[in-house]
Write an enzyme that holds these catalytic residues in place. Structure first.
Site, short mmCIF file in Angstrom:
data_model
loop_
_atom_site.label_atom_id
_atom_site.label_comp_id
_atom_site.label_asym_id
_atom_site.label_seq_id
_atom_site.Cartn_x
_atom_site.Cartn_y
_atom_site.Cartn_z
CB CYS A 58 -0.95 -0.01 1.19
SG CYS A 58 -0.11 -0.09 2.79
CG HIS A 99 -4.00 0.52 4.71
ND1 HIS A 99 -3.55 -0.33 3.72
CD2 HIS A 99 -4.95 1.30 4.13
CE1 HIS A 99 -4.21 -0.09 2.60
NE2 HIS A 99 -5.06 0.90 2.83
#
Length: 1193
Positions: A68, A275
């Protein structure tokens, strides 16, 4: 808390920081420990093509498991127009091409090529999400890197460094420096004499502390602008006053420019995982932006009603066809094109197959006898027209409201939230509300406000994209549409372009049509599943008449014309088996000649179009002063001297046109011995330029054509410092030079002006000095200033010792893996020296004995990089250059194609169901006590049994068998089937290697992988869907757990909570409704019950969303602990144990002690953990991030 800032146009500004929330809190459900792709990713063929883009018309990027951070940075660079277009400006002539990447002699700059392709896909390819697999493969990443999350600021610097290395020698060599380079100017002003001392520091991004400040401007002011006073005990030594004085230090404020924020990379979670996603301002208005609540609800409802009625939709399509007639297969394609979704996905589940639907509505549709075509009946046409008109009116109104045009009142760019594959519009006010809890702005990207985009770039994704990529993306989109239509309507047609030889003639090295293109080339749609024999028969029938043999050959249009590559043989082969692709050019001929001329075929003799420049011949037979430039075609396998023959020049020289670093055109002479090389071997391609200098021209042509040979008359200077250890009146002097000045001349002038001994002329050299004051490798005396890449105004050191010649390398080296310790040594070797000989010379210079050493290169941050494996290869072959730093590392390297794998014996805590060897008695470790499971990895017995040298092509089963032969691996197991293999990271089992017949190279283990083997009581042969879990039964009334027992769960039917509960109930011989299960998080001492509660109704699709234990909040993976509670004897909701309470208390005490002294904190944490026996927290491995780049010097 810190911020890193990057900016475009200071060139570009990037801030990286934590604005709200504490980035360094303990980790919560993070991404690096998720189970996405826990094994090697098998690149299998996708059965269905990727879905088209959603309403935003923007493409996301698929997450490979832990990428990510990479996706967020790539999207930011992609939405930076100046970076994107600068990268697109580099053509294949500079970067090479993908076709040449396997050619050892070709310098293919694969990383810029992959980035170009990635950006083109994000701009133009009609898919909801792009893949980064090819890009990360070009980085040299294994599956471990793709699964492990890293810091996005670290990636930003490493990627920029890799790009700079990849673009050396191209017109984009300064791309990063030009766009992102900035300078901080530190000034110290003496309070006594007012003298100013300045120091400049270069940067690509800025890091600022943002804790306890009102905003980013205050943080920048505090860190870079605010004045610092030197007084009292902290006085400043002024060089002018020659004493300690009061002074003030500050940085110059950049008041000239204003910067606009256009990208915010967000981090959720702690500093050990989490994330990333990104908020991006769409500067070029590439996406469709609108809020859902702004849509008109009645219009949307009416549109959905039309979409839900296939009768109206199909009628509308047929009304637009001639005679209201269309083939059924094309009807499905028309539906996909107009509605953006296929019949199978939209209607099949409710109405059945398309043909069946048409049959059931025979009062509206008329199918032909073979059901291949369908016609709309007249009564159906009359009924459909009003509905069609209403539909088109509503759609036009909807599109007008959703797609703002260039003249709309709101011309400001909009923001999008890009979260891996998902792209959603977002308002600025909503972005401000996001900064709560664990979500923090981490990197900010800015652009200069004065940077204006051209009008033609607005809402135009094709702007600035090179033609070859446009063609590639156009072809890819056509292929996507074809695949989607094929997937839904079973259309297997190929579009072939037939070129007929009677309409061609051979001229100037290639085939050219004698008539118009429409007459010379026929398009033929043919089933790819049919054979070449059937294709040949169809072509024969299409032509009607053909005299002689009919041969089909694959051809290709090149700049010179049409060229034939290979004949199609094997009538029993299908088109796919013969390698024919959609859109292939097929030349139809007799296989020998065209128009009486024999035709050369094959890739070796492919014609190349060369621009040839020479002096024109005069009317008297001599040569006039006019330069003629004309294109000429030569076969690739012809010798370069064929140019002289073609121009009837008896003798002379050839010069090839090149472009230097500043964009000036220059000519480089081709050595006489190279004139016998072929055009391909000499690297001449379509569009290359050759200058012909006839022997009777003298030097007049070169001297007159100033536009080809630019002058080097601008005078500048270099600064030379005396570092010879000999006293001189001046410590440094400035030497006036030009770019063509020879280094020997600079050195001689410096010795003379420094008034040093003339003897130094025979035993001295010039060495550049970098910004940090480090001496770089000496510059050869025979080089010019330009060849030595010396920048005007730079500093050189006059040092003792001779400089290396052009054939020698000056290398730094150090012992061990620390290249920044200051203990670097220097050595000069021939570039033809082998790695083995170089190693011996370095060992001798260090005085180190033994032959168990090897050499490693260093990466951009001076850390250990790739080892030099080929001892017989020369340093030049391995692209070792002067100035490189090598590391002397103890330990012998395995042979090529082999891995050196450290093997460990591993037995989890609580040895229930495991073999016991004599080690269990020798170790004397106590048996695990019953209680909370704690951290099984921390309690595990882990012993190193030796290193195994094994072929990369060996299977996992062979690795286990060879590990059993190690002298110290008396595992006491009957066969390799009784062993379970894990990869080891940070002394903890990480990834389960489950398939015994699979090769080690398929696991992408890498050179630093360690393996631990776990003995089992019975044979185990895990399948690709089997997951190993450690189950522990809760002891009623004691808040404790029994020793763990392994459970193998088959996830072929999905990673659902229901499936796991049924498997556990069957394993425990209990009714499924009489058990409760929970996953244990040892780093937080918490249990999370596993149930089907997280199935929910989504608003958009009105159906249940299936739970997946691989995702949040469980992130279930191999080796996780599952607690089991028997509701027949215990029905409370508590899963915790006594040890969990102690562990949470210790963590609480640690958090409170962070503000105290390190000594008190250490004592507190040691006492708390000694009482609670808290296991070490599972951290992501501290592995360095690297990108492997070839050498292009």
């Amino acid at each position: 808390m810190f911020v890193s800032v990057v900016g475009l146009g200071f060139r570009q500004v990037v801030f990286s920081f934590t604005m709200f929330g504490d980035l360094f809190e303990e980790d919560y459900s993070s991404e690096w420990n998720s189970q996405y792709g826990k094994e090697k990713k098998l690149k299998t063929k996708v059965l269905e093509p990727p879905a088209p883009r959603e309403f935003t018309n923007l493409s996301g990027i698929r997450n490979q498991g832990g990428t990510c951070y990479l996706n967020s940075l790539l999207q930011t660079l992609h939405f930076t127009p100046e970076f994107r277009e600068a990268l697109f400006s580099l053509g294949p002539e500079e970067l090479g091409s993908f076709e040449e990447k396997d050619n050892a002699d070709a310098k293919v700059r694969i990383i810029p090529l992959q980035l170009q392709r990635m950006f083109a896909q994000l701009l133009l390819l009609d898919q909801d999400a792009a893949s980064t697999t090819d890009l990360t493969d070009s980085f040299g990443w294994t599956s471990n890197e793709e699964m492990r999350q890293h810091d996005v600021q670290e990636l930003n610097r490493i990627l920029f460094s890799a790009l700079e290395t990849s673009l050396v020698g191209t017109s984009g060599h300064d791309l990063i420096h030009r766009l992102y380079h900035g300078t901080i100017v530190n000034q110290v002003v003496c309070k006594e004499c007012k003298s100013v001392s300045e120091k400049q520091e270069d940067f690509l991004d800025l890091t600022v502390a943002v804790r306890n400040v009102a905003g980013l401007e205050d943080a920048l002011w505090n860190m870079y602008v605010e004045e610092e006073v030197f007084d009292c005990d902290n006085l400043y030594h002024c060089g002018t006053c020659d004493r300690l004085v009061k002074a003030a230090k500050s940085e110059l404020d950049d008041v000239e420019y204003v910067y606009d924020l256009f990208s915010v990379i967000i981090h959720q979670g702690g500093c050990y995982g989490g994330h990333y996603h990104v908020y991006i301002k769409d500067v070029d208005h590439l996406g469709n932006w609108h809020s859902q609540e702004e849509k008109s609800k009645p219009d949307v409802q009416n549109e959905e009603e039309i979409d839900d009625d296939p009768l109206i939709v199909l009628k509308a399509i047929l009304l637009q066809e001639e005679n209201n007639l269309i083939p059924v297969d094309q009807l499905g394609q028309k539906l996909l094109k107009k509605r953006g979704i296929s019949w199978n996905k939209k209607y099949r589940k409710r109405y059945g197959p398309l043909r069946k639907f048409l049959q059931l509505h025979s009062q509206v549709f008329l199918l032909s006898s073979d059901e291949s075509t369908v016609r709309l009946l007249k009564n159906g046409s009359a009924q459909a027209e009003p509905a069609l008109q209403r539909q088109e009116q509503r759609l036009s109104q909807t599109h007008a409201s959703e797609s703002p045009g260039p003249h709309d009142g709101d011309s400001c760019p909009h923001w999008f939230d890009i979260n891996d594959s998902k792209v959603q519009p977002i308002k600025e006010k909503d972005i401000e509300q996001q900064f709560q809890g664990k979500e923090s702005a981490y990197m900010l990207f800015y652009r200069k406000s004065r940077l204006q985009r051209p009008p033609e770039a607005r809402a135009n994704p094709r702007y600035g994209v090179p033609c070859h990529l446009l063609n590639e993306m156009d072809a890819a989109n056509i292929e996507l549409q074809r695949k989607r239509a094929e997937c839904d309507s079973a259309d297997s047609g190929f579009e072939l372009h037939l070129h007929l030889s009677p309409h061609y003639h051979f001229f100037n090295g290639a085939l050219h049509p004698t008539v118009s293109q429409a007459e010379s080339m026929w398009d033929l749609t043919f089933d790819k599943r049919k054979t070449l024999g059937e294709l040949r028969q169809s072509v024969f029938q299409l032509l009607g008449f053909w005299e002689g043999d009919l041969v089909l050959s694959v051809a290709k249009l090149v700049p010179a014309g049409l060229h034939i590559y290979q004949m199609l043989a094997g009538d029993d082969l299908t088109l796919c088996e013969a390698g024919i692709e959609d859109g292939e050019d097929i030349f139809v001929w007799n296989g020998v000649e065209v128009g009486g001329v024999h035709i050369p075929t094959g890739s070796d003799c492919e014609p190349v179009l060369i621009n040839v420049l020479h002096l024109a011949a005069s009317s008297e037979g001599g040569r006039c002063q006019q330069v003629v430039e004309a294109p000429r075609v030569f076969p690739s396998d012809a010798e370069v001297r064929a140019v002289l023959t073609a121009l009837a020049v008896p003798g002379g020289a050839l010069f090839v046109g090149t472009t230097d670093a500043v964009g000036e055109e220059r000519w480089v002479a081709i050595p006489e011995e190279d004139l016998r090389k072929t055009f391909r071997a000499q690297g001449l391609r379509n569009g290359s330029s050759l200058l012909v200098q006839a022997s009777d021209d003298g030097n007049s042509l070169l001297l007159r054509q100033g536009k080809w040979f630019t002058g080097m008359n601008e005078v500048n200077w270099l600064q030379v410092q005396n570092l010879c250890g000999v006293e001189s009146e001046e410590k440094q002097v400035k030497i006036s030079v030009t770019t063509s000045t020879v280094v020997l001349e600079v050195r001689t002038k410096a010795i003379k002006e420094l008034k040093l001994m003339k003897e130094l002329a025979e035993d001295s050299c010039l060495r550049p000095i970098n910004r940090n004051g480090k001496l770089l490798c000496p510059v050869p005396d025979s080089c010019t200033v330009q060849e030595a890449e010396l920048k005007m105004g730079s500093s050189l050191g006059l040092c003792p010792g001779k400089a290396p010649t052009r054939s020698q390398l000056f290398l730094f080296f150090t012992v061990g893996s620390d290249a920044q310790s200051g203990a670097e040594m220097e050595i000069i070797v021939e570039e033809t020296t082998s790695v083995g000989d170089c190693l011996k010379l370095m060992l001798a210079k260090c005085g180190l004995p033994g032959d168990t050493w090897h050499l490693q290169k260093t990466d951009w941050c001076f850390e250990a990089g790739e080892p030099l494996c080929e001892e017989d290869a020369s340093l030049k072959e391995l692209m070792v250059c002067s100035g490189d730093t090598l590391l002397l590392i103890e330990g012998k390297l395995p042979p090529p194609g082999f891995l050196k794998v450290p093997v460990w014996w591993y037995q989890p805590g609580g040895p229930s169901g495991h073999w016991k060897s004599h080690w269990d008695q020798m170790d004397g470790s106590p048996a695990p006590t019953q209680g909370a499971p704690g951290d099984l990895y921390a309690e595990a017995s882990l012993r190193h049994v030796g290193d195994l040298e094994i072929s990369e092509e060996a299977t996992l089963l062979e690795l286990k068998a060879q590990a059993m032969t190690l002298s110290s691996s008396d595992l006491g197991v009957p066969s390799p089937a009784f062993l379970r293999a894990w990869t080891l990271e940070s002394k903890r089992p990480s990834r389960l290697l489950r398939i015994n017949p699979q090769r080690l190279t398929d696991y992408k283990l890498g050179r630093k992988t360690e393996i631990c083997l776990e003995p089992l009581q019975k044979e185990e042969n895990l399948g690709p869907h089997d997951v190993v879990l450690r189950t522990q039964m809760r002891i009623p009334g004691r808040r404790a757990y029994a020793p763990h027992v392994d459970l193998v769960w088959d996830t072929a039917q999905g990673w659902t909570a229901c499936s796991l509960r049924q498997c556990v109930a069957h394993f425990c011989s209990l009714p499924v409704e009489k058990i409760e299960i929970a996953k244990y998080f040892p780093e937080k001492f918490e249990w999370l019950p596993v149930s089907s509660w997280n199935q929910q109704i989504t608003k958009r699709k009105k159906k249940k969303k299936q739970d997946n234990l691989q995702g949040a909040p469980y992130y279930l993976k191999d080796g996780d602990t599952i607690g089991i509670k028997n509701l027949l004897v215990e029905d409370d909701e508590d899963f915790g144990a006594v040890r969990d309470d102690l562990g949470k208390e210790s963590q609480k005490q640690l958090a409170l002690g962070r503000q105290k002294s390190p000594e008190a904190l250490h004592a507190k944490s040691s006492g708390a953990f000694s009482r609670a026996k808290t296991p070490a927290r599972a951290r992501a491995p501290e592995a360095s991030l690297s990108i492997h780049v070839g050498s292009f010097r």
